[in-house]
Design an enzyme around this catalytic site. Structure first.
Site, short mmCIF file in Angstrom:
data_model
loop_
_atom_site.label_atom_id
_atom_site.label_comp_id
_atom_site.label_asym_id
_atom_site.label_seq_id
_atom_site.Cartn_x
_atom_site.Cartn_y
_atom_site.Cartn_z
N GLN A 168 2.75 -1.65 -2.08
CA GLN A 168 2.60 -0.94 -3.35
C GLN A 168 1.90 0.40 -3.15
OE1 GLN A 168 0.70 -3.62 -6.11
NE2 GLN A 168 2.52 -4.89 -6.34
N SER A 192 4.34 -3.09 6.22
CA SER A 192 4.35 -4.00 5.06
C SER A 192 5.79 -4.01 4.56
CB SER A 192 3.36 -3.53 3.98
OG SER A 192 3.67 -2.22 3.55
N ASP A 317 2.33 -13.16 -0.97
CA ASP A 317 2.64 -13.85 -2.23
C ASP A 317 2.98 -15.32 -2.03
OD1 ASP A 317 2.19 -11.66 -3.84
OD2 ASP A 317 4.27 -10.97 -3.76
N LYS A 344 -5.03 -10.48 -7.03
CA LYS A 344 -3.71 -10.73 -7.61
C LYS A 344 -3.86 -11.08 -9.09
CE LYS A 344 -0.96 -10.14 -4.03
NZ LYS A 344 0.22 -9.24 -4.07
#
Length: 431
Positions: A168, A192, A317, A344
């Site tokens: 992100q 990533s 995740d 998160k």
């Protein structure tokens, strides 16, 4: 909503999991900046991705959406309109963080907010690097919390070293760099998820990717980026719930069809293989810029392992459901270098430890992860999802092998990333 689940005698089935959430977000956000129209199939119609569509519509982007099909009428790199109201990102951190980068170089003011969960999550990881590029961002707690106010300005190129491995953050910087006044060079922890790099290259952006750096050259031609029509592959993060369900059950065989096998996303498969899971990958192919295949997992014994280092960005995740696998394995599993879990939708270290402990597992929280003893038998219990979609689904998987009934509060949270989860859950139990 409360959902009651119970032990399954056997698990069988072939499942087409919903489209990849990361790619779905990017497919609409990036095509909004293109000169032309794009057709997207396999789009994930979950709450998070719909937040991205809603925000783009507020900036004048015409988007047609029906189920998993989307058509985006791009407005060009500098064609967005100033929104007349605050942009509500809902629960979607991806929407907020990617839009922060995208809007940093646009010639207008915008405000990004979200629900209570998103407003509580730290944002300095994107605000500080964007400020170093010249972006004018502010917000609560000196920009660490939404709402974020963005006063569009000239973005400066140059060198930036990423202090953390975060897709992100990397994506926000690259999106800002599209409107920059000079090339941008990213170094440091650049490994990533690489969906942004793959998609921008496919759209004609001059982007070079090496092991130790990414260099972006802002487009000088007015028609860049090109629109990119694509089919979104199945989400490996969603597929991991079925992979773990099959791996921990003694009588199971589940196939997930058309799942994305991008190496930056297959950390969970590598961990399950290291734990001894019986995994077969077939029908491998490329769809657009992404590798895809069918993954079959059969039941069998698992052993503990270590999850840390470069693995973490490839499976961050999936850690909640991998913790379920570890609780059912023989031997200890250690999760380390995963501080990001605490930022998160919930503090996923705390929620995983508390809820699996309620089901009889033995876990210990650490500052950057957890230690899972393994070897125990899970027991049905009344547990809480805490409104976190991945916690809800991980607990549902645990319930498939737990003795007795498990009641999950706020089970509707699954709709954020997997609207058909409960239908597929019933399907594999009934097969």
């Amino acid at each position: 909503m409360k959902q009651t689940v119970s032990h399954a005698k056997r698990l069988r089935g072939a499942i087409s999991v919903p489209g990849d959430k990361s790619i779905s977000h990017r497919s609409v956000l990036f095509n909004a900046l293109a000169e032309g129209n794009a057709e997207i199939t396999g789009f994930l119609p979950g709450a998070d991705c719909l937040s991205s569509i809603a925000c783009l519509r507020q900036m004048g982007v015409e988007i047609e959406h029906s189920d998993d099909k989307v058509r985006v009428f791009g407005r060009g790199l500098r064609g967005l309109r100033e929104p007349s109201d605050v942009l509500d990102c809902g629960n979607s951190g991806t929407t907020l963080r990617l839009l922060a980068g995208l809007l940093a170089g646009q010639p207008f003011l915008s405000v990004l907010t979200g629900d209570a969960s998103l407003r509580s999550r730290p944002q300095k990881r994107i605000v500080e690097p964007l400020r170093q590029l010249g972006a004018k961002l502010d917000g609560r707690d000196n920009g660490n919390r939404a709402p974020l106010v963005i006063r569009g300005t000239t973005i400066h190129g140059g060198n930036y070293e990423l202090p953390i491995a975060s897709a992100q953050v990397k994506s926000a910087l690259l999106l800002a760099g599209l409107t920059g006044d000079a090339p941008m060079r990213l170094s440091g922890k650049i490994v990533s998820r690489d969906h942004t790099e793959r998609m921008l290259i496919a759209m004609g952006i001059d982007l070079t990717v090496k092991d130790d750096e990414i260099v972006l050259y802002p487009p000088s031609h007015p028609v860049f980026p090109y629109p990119l029509s694509l089919h979104v592959p199945g989400d490996p993060s969603s597929a991991t719930f079925w992979w773990v369900a099959a791996a921990i059950h003694p009588d199971a065989e589940i196939t997930t069809l058309g799942v994305g096998l991008n190496p930056s996303r297959t950390g969970a498969l590598d961990v399950l293989k290291a734990m001894g899971a019986d995994i077969t990958i077939s029908n491998e192919r490329n769809e657009g810029a992404e590798p895809v295949g069918d993954v079959t997992v059969r039941g069998g014994g698992l052993r503990g392992t270590r999850i840390d280092g470069d693995l973490i960005p490839r499976l961050i995740d999936e850690i909640p459901v991998l913790a379920v696998a570890a609780a059912c394995a023989v031997g200890e599993t250690v999760v380390a270098d995963a501080e990001e879990l605490r930022a998160k939708e919930t503090d996923r270290v705390a929620t995983v430890v508390s809820e699996l402990t309620a089901m009889g597992a033995t876990l210990e929280a650490t500052p950057d992860g957890m230690i899972i003893a393994g070897g125990g038998e899970l027991q049905g219990a009344h547990v809480q999802s805490h409104g976190d979609h991945r916690i809800a689904m991980a607990l549902a998987v645990a319930g498939l092998v737990a003795e007795g009934e498990t009641i999950i509060d706020e089970a509707e949270a699954v709709t954020v990333s997997y609207p058909t989860f409960w239908q597929h859950y019933a399907q594999i139990k009934e097969a």
